[in-house]
Design an enzyme around this catalytic site. Structure first.
Site, mmCIF file in Angstrom:
data_model
loop_
_atom_site.group_PDB
_atom_site.id
_atom_site.type_symbol
_atom_site.label_atom_id
_atom_site.label_comp_id
_atom_site.label_asym_id
_atom_site.label_seq_id
_atom_site.Cartn_x
_atom_site.Cartn_y
_atom_site.Cartn_z
ATOM 1 C CG ASP A 60 -4.868 -3.026 2.570
ATOM 2 O OD1 ASP A 60 -3.988 -2.455 3.229
ATOM 3 O OD2 ASP A 60 -4.890 -4.257 2.388
ATOM 4 C CG HIS A 91 2.647 -1.576 4.441
ATOM 5 N ND1 HIS A 91 2.034 -2.794 4.332
ATOM 6 C CD2 HIS A 91 3.180 -1.514 5.692
ATOM 7 C CE1 HIS A 91 2.157 -3.456 5.492
ATOM 8 N NE2 HIS A 91 2.852 -2.703 6.328
ATOM 9 C CG ASP A 135 -6.185 -0.331 4.777
ATOM 10 O OD1 ASP A 135 -5.274 0.211 4.117
ATOM 11 O OD2 ASP A 135 -5.991 -1.324 5.514
ATOM 12 C CG ASP A 137 -5.372 -5.099 5.152
ATOM 13 O OD1 ASP A 137 -4.162 -4.841 5.265
ATOM 14 O OD2 ASP A 137 -6.243 -4.200 5.268
ATOM 15 C CG HIS A 195 -4.149 -1.826 8.828
ATOM 16 N ND1 HIS A 195 -4.305 -2.820 7.877
ATOM 17 C CD2 HIS A 195 -3.856 -2.469 9.990
ATOM 18 C CE1 HIS A 195 -4.097 -4.008 8.433
ATOM 19 N NE2 HIS A 195 -3.832 -3.824 9.717
ATOM 20 C CG HIS A 242 -2.316 0.569 0.807
ATOM 21 N ND1 HIS A 242 -3.450 0.362 1.568
ATOM 22 C CD2 HIS A 242 -2.705 1.351 -0.234
ATOM 23 C CE1 HIS A 242 -4.482 0.985 1.005
ATOM 24 N NE2 HIS A 242 -4.054 1.580 -0.100
ATOM 25 C CD GLU A 252 -0.201 -4.231 1.791
ATOM 26 O OE1 GLU A 252 0.285 -5.343 2.042
ATOM 27 O OE2 GLU A 252 0.380 -3.166 2.054
ATOM 28 C CG ASP A 292 -2.573 2.026 5.294
ATOM 29 O OD1 ASP A 292 -2.805 1.542 4.173
ATOM 30 O OD2 ASP A 292 -2.482 1.342 6.328
HETATM 31 N N1 LIG Z 1 -0.259 0.457 11.460
HETATM 32 C C1 LIG Z 1 0.737 -0.544 11.183
HETATM 33 C C2 LIG Z 1 0.175 -1.530 10.114
HETATM 34 C C3 LIG Z 1 0.134 -0.919 8.733
HETATM 35 C C4 LIG Z 1 -0.610 -1.802 7.724
HETATM 36 C C5 LIG Z 1 -0.439 -1.270 6.320
HETATM 37 B B1 LIG Z 1 -1.558 -1.721 5.306
HETATM 38 O O1 LIG Z 1 -2.810 -1.183 5.685
HETATM 39 O O2 LIG Z 1 -1.243 -1.195 4.006
HETATM 40 O O3 LIG Z 1 -1.654 -3.117 5.281
HETATM 41 C C6 LIG Z 1 1.149 -1.244 12.465
HETATM 42 C C7 LIG Z 1 0.110 -2.157 13.020
HETATM 43 N N2 LIG Z 1 0.280 -2.464 14.446
HETATM 44 C C8 LIG Z 1 1.670 -2.415 14.923
HETATM 45 C C9 LIG Z 1 1.774 -2.789 16.417
HETATM 46 C C10 LIG Z 1 1.150 -4.148 16.667
HETATM 47 C C11 LIG Z 1 -0.261 -4.197 16.143
HETATM 48 C C12 LIG Z 1 -0.288 -3.818 14.677
HETATM 49 C C13 LIG Z 1 2.016 0.093 10.700
HETATM 50 O O4 LIG Z 1 2.970 -0.640 10.464
HETATM 51 O O5 LIG Z 1 2.035 1.344 10.618
HETATM 52 MN MN LIG Z 2 -3.367 -0.400 3.586
HETATM 53 MN MN LIG Z 3 -4.368 -2.741 5.670
HETATM 54 MN MN LIG Z 4 -1.980 -4.787 4.281
#
Ligand SMILES: N[C@](CCCC[B-](O)(O)O)(CCN1CCCCC1)C(=O)O
Ligand SMILES: [Mn+2]
Ligand SMILES: [Mn+2]
Ligand SMILES: [Mn+2]
Length: 305
Positions: free
Chosen positions: A227, A136, A119, A229, A121, A96, A272, A123
């Protein structure tokens, strides 16, 4: 519908190998033929080629920033070309972080955009709030005017200009948002429909209120960044950051059917899909087929036939 497809086989916005194969898997599942079968004029612009960047050492917490910056610069140019050729753009990821290039290239040709971010998340971590350093999880932070002052200088990112206003973003499907992201969403007053709202309102009301919000002032071209997911892992398990309690297949399709009906869809990202995250061939197929069906819904496929 005139559709231009660009593949971005890129994985360095995160740490799991395999997501770079998403574009070709979606093609192999018959996306082009199926779009043509429902009356679309389709031009496949192929896959971008991303040169390896040696010594791409972390900058602060950011992992492989130079590769991410360069890949998105190339993608932005390709998307701008696809839009100038008069197509609705379909970007097949890849992770992403590619939304940086996709939305930048789209905005270069269509200035004011509405962004619908589907999504699990948000992001929207900045380089200073990211808990993982994976870009991402950050793409929107580079694109939003109101966060520009929070973005440090990053090698190969200097070409990026903020191009989206916080008021022009809507989220659907949120259920795994970091505390810092939650603060940013609240502080900027960004419109969100988390899975709680999906449960409370139902997807029809969510889409009604999404469109009310997007069209509250002037109607702008829509950039849908999907996304995979966002869907429940029971539907799309082959993805890098699955989160329980996601959208059903039917809710996902309803979103794309509804967005198609607006006649304003101007670009869509499908990102993703990661075959290496599927435990069985069946899981990979379910994930890829959902991605294909969502895209068919974007371009006129309706379930009533
Ligand atoms: N918010 C997260 C996940 C990002 C997912 C990206 B996507 O939407 O493109 O797939 C971190 C998530 N978080 C980290 C601590 C433990 C729980 C999960 C990050 O790495 O910033
Ligand atoms: Mn995403
Ligand atoms: Mn996501
Ligand atoms: Mn993802």
């Amino acid at each position: 519908h005139c559709v231009g497809i660009i593949g971005a086989p890129f994985s360095k916005g995160q740490q799991r190998d395999g997501v770079q194969r998403g574009a070709d898997l979606i093609r192999a599942a018959g996306l082009v033929q199926k779009l043509k079968g429902q009356g679309c004029v389709v031009k496949d612009y192929g896959n971008l080629t991303f040169e390896d960047i040696p010594n791409d050492e972390p900058v602060g917490r950011l992992k492989t920033p130079r590769a991410v910056g360069r890949a998105n610069e190339l993608l932005a140019g390709a998307v701008q070309k696809i839009k100038s050729d008069g197509n609705t753009c379909v970007m097949l990821g890849g992770d992403h972080s590619l939304a940086i290039g996709s939305i930048s290239g789209h905005a270069a040709s269509r200035h004011e955009l509405s962004v619908l971010w589907v999504d699990a998340h948000a992001d929207i971590n900045t380089p200073l709030t990211t808990p993982t350093g994976n870009i991402h999880g950050q793409p929107l932070s580079y694109l939003i005017h109101e966060l520009h002052s929070k973005i440090p200088i990053i090698p190969n990112f200097s070409w990026i200009k903020p191009c989206v206003a916080a008021k022009d973003i809507v989220y659907i499907g949120l259920r795994d948002v970091d505390p810092e992201e939650h603060y940013i969403l609240k502080h900027l007053g960004i419109k969100t429909f988390s899975m709680t709202e999906v449960d409370r309102l139902g997807i029809a009301k969510v889409m009604e209120q999404t469109c009310d919000h997007m069209f509250s002032k002037v109607k702008k071209p829509i950039h849908l960044s999907f996304d995979i997911d966002a869907l429940d892992p029971s539907v799309s398990p082959a993805t890098g950051t699955p989160a329980a309690g996601g959208l059903t297949y039917r809710e996902g399709i309803y979103i794309t059917e509804h967005i198609c009906q607006t006649g304003l869809l101007s670009a869509v990202d499908m990102v993703e899909v990661n075959p290496k995250q599927g435990k069985t061939e069946e899981e990979i197929k379910s994930t890829v087929n959902a991605a294909v069906d969502l895209l068919l819904g974007c371009f006129g496929r309706v379930r009533e036939g």
